[in-house]
Design an enzyme around this catalytic site. Structure first.
Site, PDB file in Angstrom:
ATOM      1  CE  LYS A  60      66.559  10.142  42.916  1.00 47.53           C
ATOM      2  NZ  LYS A  60      66.952  11.124  43.914  1.00 47.53           N
TER       3      LYS A  60
HETATM    4  O1  G3P Z   1      71.542  11.936  44.582  1.00 48.27           O
HETATM    5  C1  G3P Z   1      71.395  11.255  46.010  1.00 48.27           C
HETATM    6  C2  G3P Z   1      71.979  12.303  46.982  1.00 48.27           C
HETATM    7  O2  G3P Z   1      71.023  13.358  47.179  1.00 48.27           O
HETATM    8  C3  G3P Z   1      72.426  11.487  48.251  1.00 48.27           C
HETATM    9  O3  G3P Z   1      73.383  12.248  48.607  1.00 48.27           O
HETATM   10  O4  G3P Z   1      75.264  12.905  50.188  1.00 48.27           O
HETATM   11  O5  G3P Z   1      73.077  12.439  50.972  1.00 48.27           O
HETATM   12  O6  G3P Z   1      74.790  10.580  49.847  1.00 48.27           O
HETATM   13  P1  G3P Z   1      74.234  12.076  50.151  1.00 48.27           P
END
Ligand code: G3P
Length: 222
Positions: free
Chosen positions: A83
């Site tokens: 990534k």
């Molecule tokens: O897939 C990306 C994710 O881990 C981020 O999620 O909820 O932190 O925006 P969030």
């Protein structure tokens, strides 16, 4: 449409994998840091639980450092996907990673232009962050739909992962937007699975069955 689990917790990943519904896993530094474990050990553990792609994020901010990390990650397991953040240095790294045949997921994508650049640079996956766009008053899923549409128009093979998914309705919307994949936290998977009418229906069928059996037994006794 495929589902990946967005998690660095082996117990959750194992449970989801046992349900037979996840094709891969995505992690990020925040998720692994919360676990307070060694990065390499945890990623290798996850890569043994699932045979599908496991996204592992680089920490370096320079292309050279990203490539060095990516080469190291690629030795951890054959299903590692590197990534790379959608920054200038990330794009630069993508070029080398493509030459090295290391598969990539370009993360932190917040615009169609970024998704185009990532695809042209040869990313295998791009991850538009739906929830984080919604958080700031933009329609995150609209971006997913635009990216899917653009890739289709130009026959680009990069797969779109709807990321930063916060609730089951986001998954439904990702399907409508044509996302190839949605990467979801374990709680969202549970939310997709359960429905009160299903539980009620199961209970009613059982009650009817036992009532009928009870009546039959009573008749037999007479
Ligand atoms: O897939 C990306 C994710 O881990 C981020 O999620 O909820 O932190 O925006 P969030």
């Amino acid at each position: 449409m495929q589902l990946f689990l967005d998690s660095a917790k082996p117990n959750e990943i194992r449970e989801a994998a046992n349900l037979g519904v996840i094709s891969g896993v995505t992690t990020n530094p925040s998720l692994v840091a919360k676990e307070k474990v060694d990065y390499k050990e945890r990623i290798m553990e996850i890569c043994q639980i699932v045979s599908g792609p496991v996204s592992v994020e680089v920490l370096s901010q320079e292309a050279e450092g990203m490539v060095t990390e990516a080469k190291e990650f690629a030795t951890w397991a054959s299903n590692v996907i590197v990534k790379v953040p959608m920054i200038e240095e990330g794009l630069r790294a993508l070029k080398s990673l493509r030459q090295l045949k290391i598969r990539t997921n370009v993360t932190l994508v917040f615009s169609l232009n970024q998704a185009l650049l990532a695809a042209i640079a040869g990313a295998d996956y791009v991850s538009p962050f739906v929830g984080r766009l919604d958080d700031v008053g933009h329609d995150g899923m609209q971006l997913v739909a635009e990216i899917v549409n653009a890739y289709k128009t130009y026959n680009m093979s990069t797969q779109v992962i709807a990321a930063s998914i916060r609730h089951p309705l986001h998954v439904v919307q990702a399907v409508h937007a044509g996302a190839h994949i949605a990467t979801i936290p374990f709680g969202v998977l549970e939310g997709m699975l359960h429905h009160p009418l299903t539980d009620l229906g199961v209970q009613r069928f059982l009650d009817d069955w036992h009532r009928a059996i009870g009546e039959q037994e009573r008749k037999n006794d007479v």
